[in-house]
Design a protein around this motif. Structure first.
Motif, short mmCIF file in Angstrom:
data_model
loop_
_atom_site.label_atom_id
_atom_site.label_comp_id
_atom_site.label_asym_id
_atom_site.label_seq_id
_atom_site.Cartn_x
_atom_site.Cartn_y
_atom_site.Cartn_z
N ARG A 129 0.84 -1.20 0.00
CA ARG A 129 0.00 0.00 0.00
C ARG A 129 0.87 1.25 0.00
N SER A 130 1.90 1.26 0.85
CA SER A 130 2.80 2.42 0.93
C SER A 130 3.58 2.59 -0.38
N GLU A 131 4.06 1.48 -0.92
CA GLU A 131 4.84 1.52 -2.17
C GLU A 131 4.00 2.09 -3.31
N LEU A 132 2.77 1.59 -3.46
CA LEU A 132 1.93 2.02 -4.57
C LEU A 132 1.50 3.48 -4.40
N ARG A 133 1.17 3.85 -3.18
CA ARG A 133 0.76 5.24 -2.96
C ARG A 133 1.91 6.20 -3.23
N SER B 127 -5.75 12.46 -2.59
CA SER B 127 -6.79 11.51 -3.01
C SER B 127 -6.79 10.29 -2.09
N PRO B 128 -7.89 10.03 -1.41
CA PRO B 128 -7.91 8.89 -0.47
C PRO B 128 -7.91 7.54 -1.19
N VAL B 129 -7.36 6.54 -0.53
CA VAL B 129 -7.42 5.17 -1.02
C VAL B 129 -8.83 4.63 -0.77
N GLU B 130 -9.49 4.26 -1.85
CA GLU B 130 -10.85 3.74 -1.74
C GLU B 130 -10.87 2.22 -1.61
N HIS B 131 -9.89 1.56 -2.22
CA HIS B 131 -9.88 0.10 -2.18
C HIS B 131 -8.46 -0.39 -2.43
#
Length: 349
Positions: free
Chosen positions: A261-265, A278-282
């Motif tokens: 999650r951290s890597e992709l964000r 932009s918030p993570v929705e899924h």
């Protein structure tokens, strides 16, 4: 693979049953991003590119026909793709010339005029004809159309093996009983190899986990598919942005991790800094069917007539699916094959 192959078969008058161990089309086909191109296509063998290039122009009409039949919009969209890989320009252009693909290099100022929200990332390779589909909607439309055309879909049915007599398939074994069949196509994604192991066929297909995020954004925040160092952003029509993806050899573990999650964000924000808001929705994971060179296995079992395989498409299942399904059904029906099947044969040197 299974749904499109069933579509090919029922359109020529064959009776088809789809057996699914859980819910149909909920594995890697559902989990992927829907980019209708291999990432960095010049890095792939010709056998992969041949399937991709046949299938790419078929998707717009496929989406239109499915929408007309079912009312479900697969959201085919020609986004174009910006690739930040300046060191890949020479092999990319050579590949583009050989395959007659529209590929150019555009300077940073033109990149930013097309995508003002992007960070200053330098020049980009630009493929304007690359499109995308929204996987879950495509699969829902295919499922509905198949049911409308008489295909039987049996879910929560685990296939345990195959019966054959004198080298000819006679039945499929399930926990619910035997199903007589003289032809069967195994299109079980990452589970394909395990399903065939008891038939003395050891296919090198293994699960490769891919984790993805979807960010809640606004329409027009970005408009192109954006690719850099293996991470990509895919803008949907409703403003959501998919962020992908990891490549992890973790067996059949489909769990998600904080590290991914951290890597992709971080990768998303590096490309488009304003996505920090932009918030993570899924956040989800899928298991790709990994194979050597990403070349799928499409063909008849070497020792069991009537038992066919279509699997091992690794990261390119959606874009390779139309051609793969067509080739598989050509072989099942004994028709002249769409392509020379040799590169996809089950036993390889």
């Amino acid at each position: 693979m299974g749904l499109l192959s069933a579509r090919e078969l029922v359109r020529v008058g064959r009776s088809v049953i789809i057996l699914e161990r859980q819910k149909v089309a909920r594995e890697s086909s559902w989990a992927g991003g829907g980019i209708l191109s291999p990432l960095y296509p010049w890095r792939y063998p010709e056998a992969v590119n041949k399937l991709a290039q046949w299938g790419q122009p078929k998707y717009e009409e496929l989406a239109q026909n499915l929408f007309a039949a079912t009312g479900v919009d697969a959201q085919w969209l020609k986004s174009g793709m910006l690739i930040f890989a300046e060191d890949q320009a020479a092999p990319a252009f050579e590949w583009g010339r050989n395959h007659r693909v529209n590929l150019t290099c555009i300077p940073e100022e033109e990149v930013l005029s097309r995508e003002p929200a992007l960070a200053k990332l330098g020049p980009a390779l630009y493929m304007p004809d690359i499109a995308q589909v929204r996987n879950p909607r495509l699969l829902a439309a295919l499922r509905q159309e198949l049911l409308q055309t008489g295909v039987k879909i049996q879910e929560q049915v685990v296939v345990s093996g195959f019966l054959y007599d004198r080298g000819r398939l006679t039945a499929i074994c399930t926990a619910q009983g035997k199903i007589s069949a003289d032809r069967c196509l195994v299109a079980a994604g990452a589970w394909t190899g395990g399903l065939l192991r008891d038939t003395n066929l050891d296919l090198p297909i293994k699960p490769v986990r891919g984790q993805m995020l979807v960010l809640r954004s606004r329409p027009g925040h970005i408009s192109h598919i954006i690719l850099k160092r293996g991470h990509y952003l895919i803008p949907r029509q409703d403003g959501r942005i998919l962020v992908g993806s990891t490549v992890e050899e973790t067996g059949f573990d489909r769990s998600i991790t904080d590290l991914a999650r951290s890597e992709l964000r971080a990768a998303a924000v590096e490309l488009v800094p304003s996505l920090d808001e932009s918030p993570v929705e899924h956040h989800w994971a899928g298991l790709r069917p990994g194979s050597p060179g990403g070349i799928p296995f499409i063909g008849e079992h070497p020792n069991i007539r009537g038992l066919f395989v279509c699997g091992g498409h690794f990261r390119n299942g959606i874009v390779l699916a139309p051609a793969s399904a067509r080739l598989a059904t050509d072989l099942m029906l004994g028709r002249p094959p769409l392509f020379d099947p040799t590169p996809y044969q089950l036993l390889r040197a």
